[in-house]
Design a protein around this motif. Structure first.
Motif, PDB file in Angstrom:
ATOM      1  N   LEU A  20       0.795  -1.220   0.000  1.00  0.00           N
ATOM      2  CA  LEU A  20       0.000   0.000   0.000  1.00  0.00           C
ATOM      3  C   LEU A  20       0.835   1.282   0.000  1.00  0.00           C
ATOM      4  N   GLU A  23       1.507   6.260   2.523  1.00  0.00           N
ATOM      5  CA  GLU A  23       0.400   7.202   2.539  1.00  0.00           C
ATOM      6  C   GLU A  23      -0.952   6.515   2.767  1.00  0.00           C
ATOM      7  N   LYS A  24      -1.129   5.373   2.170  1.00  0.00           N
ATOM      8  CA  LYS A  24      -2.426   4.683   2.268  1.00  0.00           C
ATOM      9  C   LYS A  24      -2.498   3.703   3.441  1.00  0.00           C
ATOM     10  N   LEU A  25      -1.383   3.424   4.093  1.00  0.00           N
ATOM     11  CA  LEU A  25      -1.366   2.445   5.186  1.00  0.00           C
ATOM     12  C   LEU A  25      -2.232   2.875   6.372  1.00  0.00           C
ATOM     13  N   GLU A  27      -4.875   4.808   6.411  1.00  0.00           N
ATOM     14  CA  GLU A  27      -6.269   4.717   5.990  1.00  0.00           C
ATOM     15  C   GLU A  27      -6.721   3.257   5.910  1.00  0.00           C
ATOM     16  N   ALA A  28      -5.890   2.381   5.428  1.00  0.00           N
ATOM     17  CA  ALA A  28      -6.211   0.951   5.347  1.00  0.00           C
ATOM     18  C   ALA A  28      -6.311   0.345   6.744  1.00  0.00           C
TER      19      ALA A  28
END
Length: 157
Positions: A20, A23-25, A27-28
């Motif tokens: 991911l 940056e997206k970790l 949010e995930a």
């Protein structure tokens, strides 16, 4: 619930970071935590429903057992009430029997029976006398009056 150790979580985090990206970790992770909490609440709700149903079925069984016990007690009480009624009827009958016989009625009835000698066979005379005295017992053996001596009648009275 899930048997996951720390080393397995670390490996899973590293793979997620690589796939991911940084940056997206976060949010995930929030998304995964949100679904994990929903899943956990659903499992807890199902467990509570099952426990409630089990308690309800146990309560129903206890209630049925109590109803059976109440019915048995009711039957016993009904039997005792019937027995008491029979005893009171027997006591009333005994009081009637002890209050009825007196010499005047017997001599009057006996003279009346001697008048019936031609119309009624002698074996039924005692039965007629007993019926007129309102005796309850129907299984009384009748005795032929002609076979009884007058001396025995005086003793019997």
């Amino acid at each position: 619930m899930l048997d996951v150790g720390f080393s397995e979580l670390l490996v899973f985090g590293i793979i997620a970071l690589l796939v991911l990206g940084p940056e997206k970790l976060p949010e995930a992770a929030r998304f995964a935590a949100k679904w994990y909490s929903k899943f956990k609440r659903a499992i807890t709700s199902v467990q509570n429903d099952i426990d409630r149903e089990l308690r309800l079925s146990e309560f129903r069984e206890q209630m049925q057992q109590e109803m059976k016990r109440i019915q048995e007690l009711e039957q016993k009480m009904q039997a005792q009430m019937n027995e008491l009624q029979q005893q009171s009827i027997l006591a009333a009958e005994q009081q009637k029997q002890t209050a009825r016989p007196d010499n005047k009625n017997f001599s009057h009835t006996f003279t009346h029976l001697t008048q019936l000698r031609t119309a009624v066979p002698s074996s039924y005379r005692v039965k007629i006398w007993l019926d007129r005295q309102n005796c309850i017992h129907q299984s009384i053996d009748t005795v032929d009056i002609q076979k009884i001596n007058t001396v025995e009648l005086k003793v019997a009275v």
